[in-house]
Design a protein around this motif. Structure first.
Motif, mmCIF file in Angstrom:
data_model
loop_
_atom_site.group_PDB
_atom_site.id
_atom_site.type_symbol
_atom_site.label_atom_id
_atom_site.label_comp_id
_atom_site.label_asym_id
_atom_site.label_seq_id
_atom_site.Cartn_x
_atom_site.Cartn_y
_atom_site.Cartn_z
ATOM 1 N N PRO A 4 0.813 -1.210 0.000
ATOM 2 C CA PRO A 4 0.000 0.000 0.000
ATOM 3 C C PRO A 4 0.853 1.270 0.000
ATOM 4 N N ILE A 5 1.908 1.277 0.811
ATOM 5 C CA ILE A 5 2.744 2.478 0.873
ATOM 6 C C ILE A 5 3.391 2.751 -0.476
ATOM 7 N N ILE A 6 3.972 1.705 -1.072
ATOM 8 C CA ILE A 6 4.659 1.902 -2.356
ATOM 9 C C ILE A 6 3.693 2.328 -3.447
ATOM 10 N N THR A 7 2.581 1.590 -3.541
ATOM 11 C CA THR A 7 1.609 1.919 -4.589
ATOM 12 C C THR A 7 1.117 3.343 -4.426
ATOM 13 N N SER A 8 0.746 3.689 -3.185
ATOM 14 C CA SER A 8 0.263 5.035 -2.939
ATOM 15 C C SER A 8 1.325 6.057 -3.311
ATOM 16 N N GLY A 9 2.560 5.802 -2.872
ATOM 17 C CA GLY A 9 3.652 6.716 -3.175
ATOM 18 C C GLY A 9 3.850 6.898 -4.668
ATOM 19 N N MET A 10 3.904 5.788 -5.394
ATOM 20 C CA MET A 10 4.140 5.848 -6.837
ATOM 21 C C MET A 10 3.052 6.629 -7.553
ATOM 22 N N ILE A 11 1.801 6.301 -7.224
ATOM 23 C CA ILE A 11 0.693 6.968 -7.918
ATOM 24 C C ILE A 11 0.686 8.456 -7.594
ATOM 25 N N MET A 12 0.864 8.783 -6.315
ATOM 26 C CA MET A 12 0.855 10.195 -5.937
ATOM 27 C C MET A 12 1.983 10.949 -6.641
ATOM 28 N N GLN A 13 3.174 10.334 -6.715
ATOM 29 C CA GLN A 13 4.294 10.979 -7.396
ATOM 30 C C GLN A 13 3.956 11.234 -8.857
ATOM 31 N N LEU A 14 3.361 10.213 -9.474
ATOM 32 C CA LEU A 14 2.984 10.338 -10.871
ATOM 33 C C LEU A 14 1.998 11.474 -11.059
ATOM 34 N N LEU A 15 0.976 11.518 -10.195
ATOM 35 C CA LEU A 15 -0.038 12.554 -10.300
ATOM 36 C C LEU A 15 0.577 13.936 -10.101
ATOM 37 N N ALA A 16 1.465 14.023 -9.119
ATOM 38 C CA ALA A 16 2.084 15.326 -8.867
ATOM 39 C C ALA A 16 2.983 15.713 -10.024
ATOM 40 N N GLY A 17 3.745 14.723 -10.550
ATOM 41 C CA GLY A 17 4.647 15.004 -11.653
ATOM 42 C C GLY A 17 3.898 15.409 -12.909
ATOM 43 N N ALA A 18 2.731 14.818 -13.122
ATOM 44 C CA ALA A 18 1.950 15.138 -14.311
ATOM 45 C C ALA A 18 1.086 16.365 -14.096
ATOM 46 N N ILE B 22 -1.388 16.803 -12.325
ATOM 47 C CA ILE B 22 -2.825 16.597 -12.116
ATOM 48 C C ILE B 22 -3.185 17.081 -10.723
ATOM 49 N N ILE B 23 -2.254 16.828 -9.805
ATOM 50 C CA ILE B 23 -2.403 17.425 -8.470
ATOM 51 C C ILE B 23 -1.307 18.470 -8.374
ATOM 52 N N SER B 24 -1.662 19.662 -7.963
ATOM 53 C CA SER B 24 -0.626 20.685 -7.896
ATOM 54 C C SER B 24 -0.105 20.790 -6.474
ATOM 55 N N VAL B 25 1.197 20.567 -6.360
ATOM 56 C CA VAL B 25 1.811 20.641 -5.042
ATOM 57 C C VAL B 25 2.939 21.652 -5.084
ATOM 58 N N ASP B 26 3.003 22.491 -4.100
ATOM 59 C CA ASP B 26 4.118 23.413 -4.008
ATOM 60 C C ASP B 26 4.999 22.956 -2.860
ATOM 61 N N TYR B 27 6.103 22.269 -3.224
ATOM 62 C CA TYR B 27 6.900 21.642 -2.194
ATOM 63 C C TYR B 27 7.561 22.625 -1.249
ATOM 64 N N SER B 28 7.628 23.881 -1.648
ATOM 65 C CA SER B 28 8.297 24.827 -0.764
ATOM 66 C C SER B 28 7.370 25.294 0.349
ATOM 67 N N LEU B 29 6.056 25.072 0.155
ATOM 68 C CA LEU B 29 5.126 25.460 1.215
ATOM 69 C C LEU B 29 5.001 24.320 2.219
ATOM 70 N N ARG B 30 5.200 24.626 3.464
ATOM 71 C CA ARG B 30 5.174 23.586 4.476
ATOM 72 C C ARG B 30 3.797 22.930 4.558
ATOM 73 N N GLU B 31 2.765 23.762 4.412
ATOM 74 C CA GLU B 31 1.422 23.212 4.556
ATOM 75 C C GLU B 31 1.117 22.258 3.404
ATOM 76 N N ASP B 32 1.595 22.641 2.203
ATOM 77 C CA ASP B 32 1.384 21.778 1.051
ATOM 78 C C ASP B 32 2.043 20.426 1.256
#
Lengths: 475, 75
Positions: free
Chosen positions: A83-97, A99-109
């Protein structure tokens, strides 16, 4: 996406169980302690059988992923770290593409993103538990009854959440490295030690034989009247691990360790501190074992789907083209005997390469190509390509000795992608050779174990140096 | 350094691996290989890590065999 998906997560943040960050930097010794405790918890959970299972004789659809998933069938750790790996991989993919916008410099994000990952992992755990129980993994749901089914699902879910929290604990600074790596490496090492020293006996008609190769060696020497035959059997028996397997394992380990040390040393100097010289190493295995892990994950998914299809529609031509599955001699585990899936699996024994050379050639071609491509692609996905590295070096005001700042990128561009591709191919070759030689733990497993242990060793050394330095400075 | 842009022999499947082999050989020659001392040091570290992890797992499993028998036997 007009609005941010991450804002959806906020209401859940209060409900998700979370590990509090340590308020002070944890002492090195304490970290080791926590890591060991975490490991023990994981291992014990991997041995506790699920209450209420009726049958574990059916073919394991997740067989191919067991190595990289650090999971044990029929136990609380059925899904291991999946579950951890799958979740991690999919989330990374979504963020990289994007589809989900993440601003890594914001702590809250960042907090929202990791919260989302955790939530997703928990959902996957719950979903997998339901699917496993309902599709009869532990026996026909009707004969189990609703109560047991529910109990099984709850057991799996709670165990999964514990793993998620353990991993988080290690990552937040209580322990060394990440839980995932620790669990994978330990499982592989344990597998090898177990296959050498297992005291379990199996009776296959010739009297009781020990499962552990080393123990069996001494036992056979003792019990068989013809000593030469005893040694021969200890070296070559095929139904249980034999000494040749062990020797092959040691050999593969040695080669992998040697290759791990290959690196291109780039002399760098700092523009800030004059005269400060250091070397920036680029490892041959630049992408580490990612190509193999990704390839494993890909192949396993294909196999799972192919098996499901074949079980449902065994006479459909298209389904048969993808894969035909039969139990492998003696065990109840299914293996592909023809179709696409067949050419994606390694030949089981060395003899089979001669018996079916096309299979071997196609398999090698597939593995090497996939490893090379995945390795190259990983550079972009993980952001470790020449451009990113050049930028980091520039931010730290480091330049390659003898080069101007602008041509640093070009030099890196010559080395890094080549290292990734070549490293990927070599890893593929190693994996195939290990499987052919019959090394215990499979090529993938040994590679993973060595790289993970090596990384731990490096982290160890760094932490000790840091701690030592801090100690002196504090005085 | 000139890059080969066209496929002169016309077969992409043969060209790409050849190119890769050339680049690979270049890279391997450029790499610093671990010398004996380094190698032994790494081997020691890996063996140590392997033994620790392997045996911790092994003993956990070993201890659990009788425990599991009790649990499952009783259920």
């Amino acid at each position: 996406m007009g609005f941010r998906v991450l804002t959806l997560i906020r209401p859940f943040m209060g409900v998700i169980p979370e590990v509090a960050s340590p308020d002070r930097k944890v002492a090195f010794n304490q970290k080791v302690l926590w890591t060991v405790i975490t490991l023990l918890i994981f291992l014990v959970l991997s041995q506790v059988p699920l209450y209420g299972i009726m049958s574990s004789d059916s073919s394991d659809p997740l067989y191919w992923m067991r190595v990289i998933l650090a999971s044990n069938r029929g136990t609380l750790m059925e899904f291991g770290i999946t579950p951890i790996i799958t979740s991690g991989m999919i989330m990374q993919l979504l963020a990289g593409a994007q589809i989900i916008s993440v601003d890594y410099s914001l702590r809250e994000d960042r907090a929202l993103f990791s919260g989302a990952q955790k939530l997703f992992a928990m959902l996957i755990t719950f979903g997998s538990a339901m699917v496993a129980v309902m599709t009869g993994q532990y026996g026909d749901p009707k004969s189990l009854g609703a109560g047991i089914c529910l109990l099984l699902i709850i057991q799996l879910f709670v165990a999964g959440v514990i793993v998620i929290l353990l991993d988080e604990m290690l990552q937040k600074g209580y322990g060394l490295g990440s839980g995932i790596n620790l669990f994978i490496a330990t499982n592989i090492c344990e597998d090898i030690v177990w296959k050498s020293l297992s005291p379990l006996t199996i009776n296959s008609g010739k009297g009781p034989e020990f499962e552990g190769a080393i123990i069996a060696f001494f036992h056979l020497l003792f019990v068989r009247s013809n000593k030469f035959k005893a040694v021969y059997e200890a070296l070559t028996r095929s139904n249980l691990p034999n000494l040749t397997n062990l020797v092959a394992t040691v050999l593969v380990f040695s080669v992998v360790i040697y290759l791990q040390g290959f690196r291109v040393e780039i002399p760098v100097k700092s523009a800030r501190f004059r005269g400060h010289r250091a070397s920036f190493p680029i490892k041959l295995f630049y992408t580490s074992n990612m190509p193999i892990m990704l390839q494993s994950a890909l192949a396993s998914n294909v196999f799972m789907i192919s098996q499901l299809l074949y079980r449902r529609f065994p006479d459909n031509l298209l389904v048969k083209l993808v894969g035909v599955w039969e139990p492998y001699k003696g065990s109840s585990q299914f293996f592909p005997t023809s179709g696409l899936a067949y050419y994606m699996t390694p030949p089981r024994e060395f003899i089979n390469t001669l018996k079916d050379p096309i299979h071997f050639v196609l398999y090698v071609g597939y593995m090497l190509t996939v490893c090379a491509l995945l390795s190259r692609a990983w550079l972009d996905i993980s952001g470790s390509g020449p451009r990113e590295v050049a930028r980091e070096l520039r931010d730290q005001q480091t330049v390659i000795a003898g080069y101007r700042e602008t041509s640093m990128y070009k030099e890196l561009k010559r080395i890094i992608p080549t290292a990734a591709t070549v490293g990927g191919v070599i890893i593929g070759i190693l994996s195939i050779s290990a499987d052919l030689l019959g090394a215990i733990g499979s090529g993938t497993g040994i590679l993973l174990a060595v790289t993970i242990i090596y990384n731990y060793f490096e982290a160890f050394a760094k932490e000790q140096a840091e701690m030592g330095g801090l100690g002196v400075a504090g005085m | 350094k000139q890059e080969s842009t066209g496929t002169s022999s016309g077969n992409v499947f043969l060209e790409a691996p050849q190119q890769l082999a050339k680049e690979g050989a270049w890279l391997l020659r450029r790499c610093t290989k671990p010398n004996k001392k380094e190698y032994l040091k790494i081997v020691q570290a890996v063996v140590l890590g392997f033994l620790v992890m392997g045996f911790v797992g092994y003993f956990t499993k070993l201890i659990h065999i009788p425990i599991n028998n009790i649990i499952v036997g009783g259920a």
